[in-house]
Design an enzyme around this catalytic site. Structure first.
Site, PDB file in Angstrom:
ATOM      1  N   SER A  98       2.922   5.974   4.735  1.00 56.44           N
ATOM      2  CA  SER A  98       3.189   5.323   3.457  1.00 56.44           C
ATOM      3  C   SER A  98       4.380   4.367   3.580  1.00 56.44           C
ATOM      4  O   SER A  98       4.338   3.425   4.358  1.00 56.44           O
ATOM      5  CB  SER A  98       3.419   6.380   2.376  1.00 56.44           C
ATOM      6  OG  SER A  98       3.366   5.824   1.094  1.00 56.44           O
ATOM      7  N   ASP A 213      -7.660   7.231  -1.202  1.00 51.04           N
ATOM      8  CA  ASP A 213      -6.240   7.073  -1.501  1.00 51.04           C
ATOM      9  C   ASP A 213      -6.058   6.367  -2.843  1.00 51.04           C
ATOM     10  O   ASP A 213      -6.508   5.236  -3.025  1.00 51.04           O
ATOM     11  CB  ASP A 213      -5.577   6.266  -0.376  1.00 51.04           C
ATOM     12  CG  ASP A 213      -4.062   6.347  -0.393  1.00 51.04           C
ATOM     13  OD1 ASP A 213      -3.488   6.493  -1.491  1.00 51.04           O
ATOM     14  OD2 ASP A 213      -3.452   6.251   0.687  1.00 51.04           O
ATOM     15  N   HIS A 241      -4.138  10.311  -0.055  1.00 51.59           N
ATOM     16  CA  HIS A 241      -2.921   9.771   0.568  1.00 51.59           C
ATOM     17  C   HIS A 241      -2.307  10.742   1.577  1.00 51.59           C
ATOM     18  O   HIS A 241      -1.318  10.410   2.213  1.00 51.59           O
ATOM     19  CB  HIS A 241      -1.904   9.439  -0.527  1.00 51.59           C
ATOM     20  CG  HIS A 241      -0.829   8.494  -0.123  1.00 51.59           C
ATOM     21  ND1 HIS A 241      -1.070   7.240   0.399  1.00 51.59           N
ATOM     22  CD2 HIS A 241       0.542   8.612  -0.159  1.00 51.59           C
ATOM     23  CE1 HIS A 241       0.074   6.628   0.667  1.00 51.59           C
ATOM     24  NE2 HIS A 241       1.062   7.437   0.349  1.00 51.59           N
TER      25      HIS A 241
END
Length: 260
Positions: A98, A213, A241
């Site tokens: 991320s 996601d 995610h």
């Protein structure tokens, strides 16, 4: 073993160093607003396969120092560079999840892939981060009810079922951060872009991304794949995610194949 590395006057980062005698090294960069412990299910497995796993808490997160300044991609990449130099790492793989993926990209370009042999981007928040709308909402929640904000992140993080104890543990990771650093990274994800960095990446790059996601859409992984030379995209069809946990066996095996 865990220890602290000085990266700037008055700022020390916490480093978890597992199996330091191994010949192949993987450095893990966590996502916002978590810390190195999010990769527990990699640390449980990869060191026994012969890998040295290094987890770094960014400034303001986990066990690292919490200065009021320094929450832009350049400074965060410089922090990683300081750790790499201090530990004299060479020929290592950098794996960022991320926002950690965004920091990894900036490290590779700002520091000319110093010591780097491979790059792994995990649901990377790149080339863009938060939209204005999302950032404003998260910022308001962070500054007024941070536990509620973190619960909302957890609720949208995973595609697969997570137990209540797991949810509580995961929330706790996010709440270890300082409130001001949590807010500062939201602004960074809103304001900074990485489009011009991508063509400059020269090392082999593995891109992994959950197709479900909700925080960083899968289409961004496709954009990364198109923009980064010598990159390979592997979709994770049963993940949101959090593919590092949701499809951990597949992910760990991919790391093994990619790093060698």
């Amino acid at each position: 073993m865990g220890y602290f590395v000085n990266v700037e006057q008055g700022v020390n980062l916490f480093v978890e160093d597992i199996n330091p005698s191994a010949s192949k090294t993987i450095v893990f960069l966590h996502g916002w607003p978590l810390n190195h412990e999010q990769f527990e299910y990699q640390y449980d497995v990869l060191p026994s396969m012969g890998y040295r796993c290094i987890g770094i808490d960014w400034r303001g997160f986990g066990k690292s120092d919490r200065p009021i300044h320094g929450y832009n991609f350049d400074r965060l990449a410089d922090d990683i560079h300081a750790v790499v130099k201090s530990l004299q790492l060479t020929n290592f793989t950098l794996a960022g999840h991320s926002t950690g993926g965004a920091i990894a990209i900036r490290y590779a370009t700002r520091h000319n892939a110093y010591g780097l042999s491979r790059l792994i981007l995990i649901d990377a928040a790149a080339p863009t981060g938060f939209t204005q709308e999302t950032a404003n909402r998260l910022l308001t929640e962070t500054l007024n009810d941070r536990p509620k904000m973190m619960q909302g992140v957890t609720d949208t993080f995973f595609f697969q079922y997570i137990s209540a104890p797991f949810s509580n543990w995961f929330n706790g990771l996010g709440l270890q951060a300082a409130g001001w650093s949590t807010a500062a990274i939201i602004n960074t994800l809103r304001d900074e872009k990485l489009d011009t960095d991508l063509p400059k990446i020269t090392v082999p790059t593995l891109i992994v991304h959950g197709v479900h996601d909700k925080l960083v859409p899968f289409k961004q992984a496709q954009e990364l794949n198109e923009a980064i030379k010598n990159s390979h995209l592997v979709p994770f069809h049963y993940s949101g995610h959090g593919l590092f946990w949701e499809e951990r066996e597949k992910f760990n095996e991919l790391i093994k194949q990619f790093v060698g």
